[in-house]
Design an enzyme around this catalytic site. Structure first.
Site, PDB file in Angstrom:
ATOM      1  N   HIS A  97       0.860  -1.685  -2.452  1.00 13.30           N
ATOM      2  CA  HIS A  97       0.093  -1.411  -1.234  1.00 13.30           C
ATOM      3  C   HIS A  97      -1.183  -0.609  -1.520  1.00 13.30           C
ATOM      4  CE1 HIS A  97       3.565  -2.221   1.826  1.00 13.30           C
ATOM      5  NE2 HIS A  97       3.345  -3.218   0.981  1.00 13.30           N
ATOM      6  N   GLU A  99      -2.455   2.040  -0.155  1.00 14.39           N
ATOM      7  CA  GLU A  99      -2.308   3.505  -0.206  1.00 14.39           C
ATOM      8  C   GLU A  99      -1.763   3.935  -1.564  1.00 14.39           C
ATOM      9  OE1 GLU A  99      -1.251   1.309   2.037  1.00 14.39           O
ATOM     10  OE2 GLU A  99      -0.956   2.196   4.012  1.00 14.39           O
ATOM     11  N   CYS A 123       2.918   1.820   6.029  1.00 19.45           N
ATOM     12  CA  CYS A 123       4.342   1.497   6.142  1.00 19.45           C
ATOM     13  C   CYS A 123       5.156   2.738   5.738  1.00 19.45           C
ATOM     14  CB  CYS A 123       4.687   0.309   5.246  1.00 19.45           C
ATOM     15  SG  CYS A 123       4.679   0.736   3.496  1.00 19.45           S
ATOM     16  N   CYS A 126       4.598   3.864   2.050  1.00 19.65           N
ATOM     17  CA  CYS A 126       3.322   4.562   1.857  1.00 19.65           C
ATOM     18  C   CYS A 126       3.354   5.914   2.560  1.00 19.65           C
ATOM     19  CB  CYS A 126       2.172   3.694   2.353  1.00 19.65           C
ATOM     20  SG  CYS A 126       1.959   2.231   1.327  1.00 19.65           S
TER      21      CYS A 126
HETATM   22  N1  LIG Z   1       0.899   0.224   4.317  1.00 18.31           N
HETATM   23  C1  LIG Z   1       0.580  -1.020   3.961  1.00 18.31           C
HETATM   24  C2  LIG Z   1       1.222  -2.090   4.535  1.00 18.31           C
HETATM   25  C3  LIG Z   1       0.983  -3.339   4.046  1.00 18.31           C
HETATM   26  N2  LIG Z   1       0.102  -3.503   3.048  1.00 18.31           N
HETATM   27  C4  LIG Z   1      -0.161  -4.840   2.545  1.00 18.31           C
HETATM   28  C5  LIG Z   1       1.033  -5.573   2.006  1.00 18.31           C
HETATM   29  C6  LIG Z   1       0.651  -7.011   2.218  1.00 18.31           C
HETATM   30  O1  LIG Z   1      -0.177  -7.413   1.134  1.00 18.31           O
HETATM   31  C7  LIG Z   1      -0.192  -6.964   3.494  1.00 18.31           C
HETATM   32  C8  LIG Z   1       0.593  -7.332   4.722  1.00 18.31           C
HETATM   33  O2  LIG Z   1       0.747  -8.713   4.722  1.00 18.31           O
HETATM   34  P1  LIG Z   1       1.124  -9.546   6.042  1.00 18.31           P
HETATM   35  O3  LIG Z   1       2.535  -9.212   6.388  1.00 18.31           O
HETATM   36  O4  LIG Z   1       0.166  -9.120   7.135  1.00 18.31           O
HETATM   37  O5  LIG Z   1       0.924 -10.970   5.637  1.00 18.31           O
HETATM   38  O6  LIG Z   1      -0.608  -5.628   3.624  1.00 18.31           O
HETATM   39  C9  LIG Z   1      -0.571  -2.422   2.502  1.00 18.31           C
HETATM   40  O7  LIG Z   1      -1.395  -2.575   1.570  1.00 18.31           O
HETATM   41  N3  LIG Z   1      -0.317  -1.201   2.994  1.00 18.31           N
HETATM   42 ZN   LIG Z   2       2.722   0.548   2.502  1.00 15.68          ZN
END
Ligand SMILES: Nc1ccn([C@H]2C[C@H](O)[C@@H](COP(=O)(O)O)O2)c(=O)n1
Ligand SMILES: [Zn+2]
Length: 191
Positions: A97, A99, A123, A126
């Protein structure tokens, strides 16, 4: 005032050295930091959601930038799918992710007292990194998945630890970048 700067008249000139006034229409810090997070997001190869994060010190120094990516050397070896018969065949267990990557890329030993600008609400995983590292404030662009357990757990963690989370509101009249470009055209901006 013109973007090229202005000439100081006799009255204005009294508190300045020289005859040319400094530019006043500069980017406000919050817009600058969120723009950096958005630019970082644009590096992401995730076909669905590009995420960027920018860790900033209390002295307004950028100390870490990251975006969501597969771990090094894993971009082609792991799936980018959102859905599959098994979760093991989706991107979710493998992607690192934004973060986490901003934290891993930090240029200082200690990020206690820093704040983090993120394009997506963090999330729970993170949130744990944010709490454990001593970052005390989260400024997010979009709470895209408010009903997901990961987001709800993150909110519980932040509430419990007194970490202040607020939605980003641009300060400059003109956006330095199209902030919501990483979320596609019709993304809801109110949450
Ligand atoms: N705190 C976060 C939450 C999610 N991400 C990234 C992980 C995935 O690459 C994308 C979410 O994908 P989706 O479910 O919208 O197809 O976001 C993050 O970097 N940081
Ligand atoms: Zn995350």
């Amino acid at each position: 005032m013109s973007r090229e700067g202005a000439r100081a008249g006799p009255a204005a000139h009294s508190s300045h050295v020289g005859t040319t006034l400094p530019r006043s229409d500069v980017l406000e810090w919050p817009d600058y930091f969120m723009a950096v997070a958005v630019l970082a997001a644009k590096q992401s190869r995730d076909p669905h959601t590009q995420v960027g994060a920018c860790i900033v010190s209390s002295e307004n120094r950028i100390v870490g930038i990251g975006y969501n990516k597969m771990p090094n050397d894993c971009t082609k070896a792991f799936p980018w799918d959102k859905e599959a018969a098994s979760r093991l065949d989706t991107k979710y267990p493998y992607i690192s992710h934004a973060e986490l990557n901003a934290f891993v890329n930090k240029t200082v030993v200690d990020v206690r007292g820093c704040r983090i600008y993120v394009t997506l609400f963090p999330c729970n995983e993170c949130a744990k990194i944010i709490i454990q590292s001593g970052i005390h404030e989260v400024i997010y662009l979009l709470d895209k998945y408010p009903d997901k357990d990961e987001t709800r757990a993150a909110k519980r963690l932040f509430e419990n630890t007194g970490i202040h989370c607020r939605k980003f509101k641009p300060k400059n009249e003109k956006d330095p970048v199209d902030f919501y470009s990483v979320f596609g055209a019709n993304q809801e901006q109110s949450n």
